[in-house]
Enzyme design. Structure first.
Site, PDB file in Angstrom:
ATOM      1  N   CYS A 115      -1.393  -0.517  -7.814  1.00  0.00           N
ATOM      2  CA  CYS A 115      -2.460   0.451  -7.502  1.00  0.00           C
ATOM      3  C   CYS A 115      -3.304   0.806  -8.721  1.00  0.00           C
ATOM      4  O   CYS A 115      -4.455   1.223  -8.583  1.00  0.00           O
ATOM      5  CB  CYS A 115      -1.859   1.720  -6.910  1.00  0.00           C
ATOM      6  SG  CYS A 115      -1.008   1.394  -5.351  1.00  0.00           S
ATOM      7  N   HIS A 263      -7.939   6.386  -6.806  1.00  0.00           N
ATOM      8  CA  HIS A 263      -7.270   5.357  -6.013  1.00  0.00           C
ATOM      9  C   HIS A 263      -6.895   5.985  -4.672  1.00  0.00           C
ATOM     10  O   HIS A 263      -6.376   7.103  -4.625  1.00  0.00           O
ATOM     11  CB  HIS A 263      -6.032   4.854  -6.750  1.00  0.00           C
ATOM     12  CG  HIS A 263      -5.062   4.166  -5.844  1.00  0.00           C
ATOM     13  ND1 HIS A 263      -5.434   3.105  -5.071  1.00  0.00           N
ATOM     14  CD2 HIS A 263      -3.753   4.414  -5.554  1.00  0.00           C
ATOM     15  CE1 HIS A 263      -4.388   2.720  -4.343  1.00  0.00           C
ATOM     16  NE2 HIS A 263      -3.361   3.498  -4.626  1.00  0.00           N
ATOM     17  N   ASN A 293      -4.625   2.259   2.266  1.00  0.00           N
ATOM     18  CA  ASN A 293      -4.443   2.043   0.822  1.00  0.00           C
ATOM     19  C   ASN A 293      -4.551   0.544   0.558  1.00  0.00           C
ATOM     20  O   ASN A 293      -3.696  -0.226   0.997  1.00  0.00           O
ATOM     21  CB  ASN A 293      -3.059   2.585   0.431  1.00  0.00           C
ATOM     22  CG  ASN A 293      -2.724   2.388  -1.034  1.00  0.00           C
ATOM     23  OD1 ASN A 293      -3.362   1.596  -1.723  1.00  0.00           O
ATOM     24  ND2 ASN A 293      -1.717   3.100  -1.497  1.00  0.00           N
TER      25      ASN A 293
HETATM   26  O1  UT7 Z   1      -0.638   3.863  -3.892  1.00  0.00           O
HETATM   27  C1  UT7 Z   1       0.413   4.549  -4.490  1.00  0.00           C
HETATM   28  C2  UT7 Z   1       1.603   4.370  -3.702  1.00  0.00           C
HETATM   29  N1  UT7 Z   1       1.866   5.171  -2.590  1.00  0.00           N
HETATM   30  C3  UT7 Z   1       1.704   6.510  -2.523  1.00  0.00           C
HETATM   31  O2  UT7 Z   1       1.087   7.178  -3.283  1.00  0.00           O
HETATM   32  C4  UT7 Z   1       2.404   7.155  -1.361  1.00  0.00           C
HETATM   33  C5  UT7 Z   1       2.930   8.519  -1.712  1.00  0.00           C
HETATM   34  N2  UT7 Z   1       3.737   9.078  -0.638  1.00  0.00           N
HETATM   35  C6  UT7 Z   1       3.195   9.417   0.560  1.00  0.00           C
HETATM   36  O3  UT7 Z   1       2.009   9.243   0.785  1.00  0.00           O
HETATM   37  C7  UT7 Z   1       4.106  10.043   1.586  1.00  0.00           C
HETATM   38  O4  UT7 Z   1       5.374  10.253   1.031  1.00  0.00           O
HETATM   39  C8  UT7 Z   1       4.238   9.188   2.874  1.00  0.00           C
HETATM   40  C9  UT7 Z   1       2.930   9.234   3.654  1.00  0.00           C
HETATM   41  C10 UT7 Z   1       4.614   7.777   2.550  1.00  0.00           C
HETATM   42  C11 UT7 Z   1       5.335   9.766   3.782  1.00  0.00           C
HETATM   43  O5  UT7 Z   1       5.060  11.106   4.063  1.00  0.00           O
HETATM   44  P1  UT7 Z   1       6.201  12.204   3.876  1.00  0.00           P
HETATM   45  O6  UT7 Z   1       5.611  13.474   4.288  1.00  0.00           O
HETATM   46  O7  UT7 Z   1       6.709  12.110   2.479  1.00  0.00           O
HETATM   47  O8  UT7 Z   1       7.271  11.756   4.940  1.00  0.00           O
HETATM   48  P2  UT7 Z   1       8.798  11.323   4.709  1.00  0.00           P
HETATM   49  O9  UT7 Z   1       8.890   9.996   4.034  1.00  0.00           O
HETATM   50  O10 UT7 Z   1       9.535  12.459   4.109  1.00  0.00           O
HETATM   51  O11 UT7 Z   1       9.283  11.136   6.191  1.00  0.00           O
HETATM   52  C12 UT7 Z   1       9.321  12.249   7.098  1.00  0.00           C
HETATM   53  C13 UT7 Z   1       9.815  11.765   8.434  1.00  0.00           C
HETATM   54  C14 UT7 Z   1      11.098  10.966   8.365  1.00  0.00           C
HETATM   55  O12 UT7 Z   1      11.865  11.258   9.510  1.00  0.00           O
HETATM   56  P3  UT7 Z   1      13.088  12.297   9.428  1.00  0.00           P
HETATM   57  O13 UT7 Z   1      14.042  11.737   8.422  1.00  0.00           O
HETATM   58  O14 UT7 Z   1      12.486  13.589   9.001  1.00  0.00           O
HETATM   59  O15 UT7 Z   1      13.613  12.302  10.832  1.00  0.00           O
HETATM   60  C15 UT7 Z   1      10.635   9.526   8.454  1.00  0.00           C
HETATM   61  O16 UT7 Z   1      11.608   8.673   8.990  1.00  0.00           O
HETATM   62  O17 UT7 Z   1       8.841  10.883   9.017  1.00  0.00           O
HETATM   63  C16 UT7 Z   1       9.472   9.648   9.386  1.00  0.00           C
HETATM   64  N3  UT7 Z   1       8.475   8.583   9.231  1.00  0.00           N
HETATM   65  C17 UT7 Z   1       7.593   8.283  10.188  1.00  0.00           C
HETATM   66  N4  UT7 Z   1       7.391   8.778  11.412  1.00  0.00           N
HETATM   67  C18 UT7 Z   1       6.388   8.248  12.142  1.00  0.00           C
HETATM   68  C19 UT7 Z   1       8.259   7.790   8.155  1.00  0.00           C
HETATM   69  N5  UT7 Z   1       7.225   6.944   8.399  1.00  0.00           N
HETATM   70  C20 UT7 Z   1       6.801   7.240   9.653  1.00  0.00           C
HETATM   71  C21 UT7 Z   1       5.774   6.725  10.460  1.00  0.00           C
HETATM   72  N6  UT7 Z   1       5.601   7.261  11.696  1.00  0.00           N
HETATM   73  N7  UT7 Z   1       4.943   5.746  10.052  1.00  0.00           N
END
Ligand code: UT7
Length: 337
Positions: A115, A263, A293
């Site tokens: 990134c 980014h 992204n």
């Molecule tokens: O380019 C640089 C690299 N990337 C980044 O900068 C990404 C940085 N991180 C993020 O943008 C966020 O952490 C994400 C968007 C990836 C995830 O959001 P979050 O609010 O941190 O969610 P989480 O990973 O804590 O997941 C919350 C819940 C989980 O379920 P439980 O354990 O609470 O039951 C996940 O399993 O959401 C679930 N989940 C989804 N649900 C529906 C994870 N991905 C998905 C999905 N659809 N696509």
């Protein structure tokens, strides 16, 4: 010593629009979840049976940038290509651009900083131009993510975020040291290397022969992994730090920023930075809603669109900032000229 400046920008994205609803047919996810957590509404994926590759999309973006720069392709002295999704494991796509654009036998370097790749690439170009070694450098960021993502529920934490596309810039000599790229700032912290990574084919000693021998259909080592929350927490801190580092180096403050092009990792990250620096919606360019992204391509695509929309003008202080896998992060401070 010279400065360098961007004299031409171009981008290319595949036609194929993939909405959040399209993804929810493949995996357990929803438009609501994706929009709320990331801001993404849709992204582009290359046609799986089509001709678009990381290199070909980069070449298309480069052709636009060259035309807008009003230079002849033979004036290009060097190629910098940033990607995490090269056509081949080796050679890298830089040499393919030299071939496919029909350039002279100029040097070509491949940047592997995910990134942050375009920011790193601009920094490389800037140094070559500052030193007087080269006059015109083509910098490309391009990615085909869609073919490498796990499109099942198992991969939903990663696969809903990433999209395909390419952006390119012609970076050229600027004789006035108060204009163009004023400074670039680069960082890495390998302690977090495995927190956002694709481990194959190196995989810490387990190489292709081992994988083939195991022949395990459930092997996930070809799929990217991401500790989303850790990446998020580090991103907001490092984005802020590296923007301030650049401003301070140039005796500037956040009030001096005319346009911030971050980014496009997550709309929530961009909004956090916007708030932290007290910037208005007009001072931050976001297009993650449309493209997701696109990693190394995200800044050049966004910068091209900002320029096309008249949001980047002569005399403006333009700041680029990135954070991603590695972890790596960086910023570019430019006085647009
Ligand atoms: O380019 C640089 C690299 N990337 C980044 O900068 C990404 C940085 N991180 C993020 O943008 C966020 O952490 C994400 C968007 C990836 C995830 O959001 P979050 O609010 O941190 O969610 P989480 O990973 O804590 O997941 C919350 C819940 C989980 O379920 P439980 O354990 O609470 O039951 C996940 O399993 O959401 C679930 N989940 C989804 N649900 C529906 C994870 N991905 C998905 C999905 N659809 N696509």
């Amino acid at each position: 010593m010279y400065n360098s400046k961007i004299i031409g920008l171009g981008h290319y994205v595949p036609d194929n629009v993939v909405t959040n609803d399209d993804l929810s047919k493949l995996m357990d996810t929803s438009d609501e979840w994706i929009q709320e957590r990331t801001g993404i509404k849709e992204r582009r994926h290359v046609d799986p049976k089509g001709d678009d590759t990381t290199t070909s999309m980069g070449v298309k973006a480069a052709k636009v940038a060259i035309e807008r720069a009003k230079i002849d392709k033979d004036d290009i002295d060097f190629i910098v290509f940033a990607t995490l999704s090269p056509d081949y494991y080796f050679p890298g796509p830089g040499v393919l651009v030299q071939r496919d654009l029909g350039l002279k036998t100029v040097g070509a370097i491949d940047v592997r900083n995910q990134c942050s790749g375009f920011v790193y690439g601009l920094s490389v170009a800037d140094q070559y131009i500052k030193s007087g070694m080269y006059k015109n450098v083509l910098v490309i960021g391009s990615e085909v993510h869609s073919k490498g993502l796990d499109m099942t529920t198992r991969g939903r934490g990663v696969s809903v975020i990433f999209g395909d596309g390419a952006g390119a810039a012609i970076v050229s000599r600027e004789e006035d040291n108060s204009k163009g790229i004023l400074s670039t700032h680069l960082h890495s912290q390998g302690q977090f290397a495995e927190e956002l990574a694709l481990l194959a084919p190196g995989m810490g000693g387990r190489w292709v022969n081992d994988i083939l021998a195991e022949n395990n259909p459930d092997d996930t080592s070809y799929m990217p992994v991401m500790n989303g929350q850790l990446v998020f927490k580090n991103a907001v801190v490092r984005f802020s730090e590296v923007i301030m580092e650049g401003l301070t180096k140039n005796e500037l403050t956040p009030e001096d920023i005319d346009m911030l092009v971050p980014h496009q990792a997550n709309l929530r990250i961009s909004q956090f930075i916007q708030k932290k620096f007290g910037l208005s919606n007009d001072q931050v360019y976001n297009n993650i809603m449309k493209y997701g992204n696109t990693t190394a391509a995200s800044i050049p695509i966004a910068l091209t669109e900002a320029w096309e929309n008249g949001k980047v003008n002569k005399g403006d202080l333009v700041v680029l900032a990135a954070f991603g896998s590695g972890f790596t992060w960086g910023s570019v401070i430019m006085r647009w000229s």
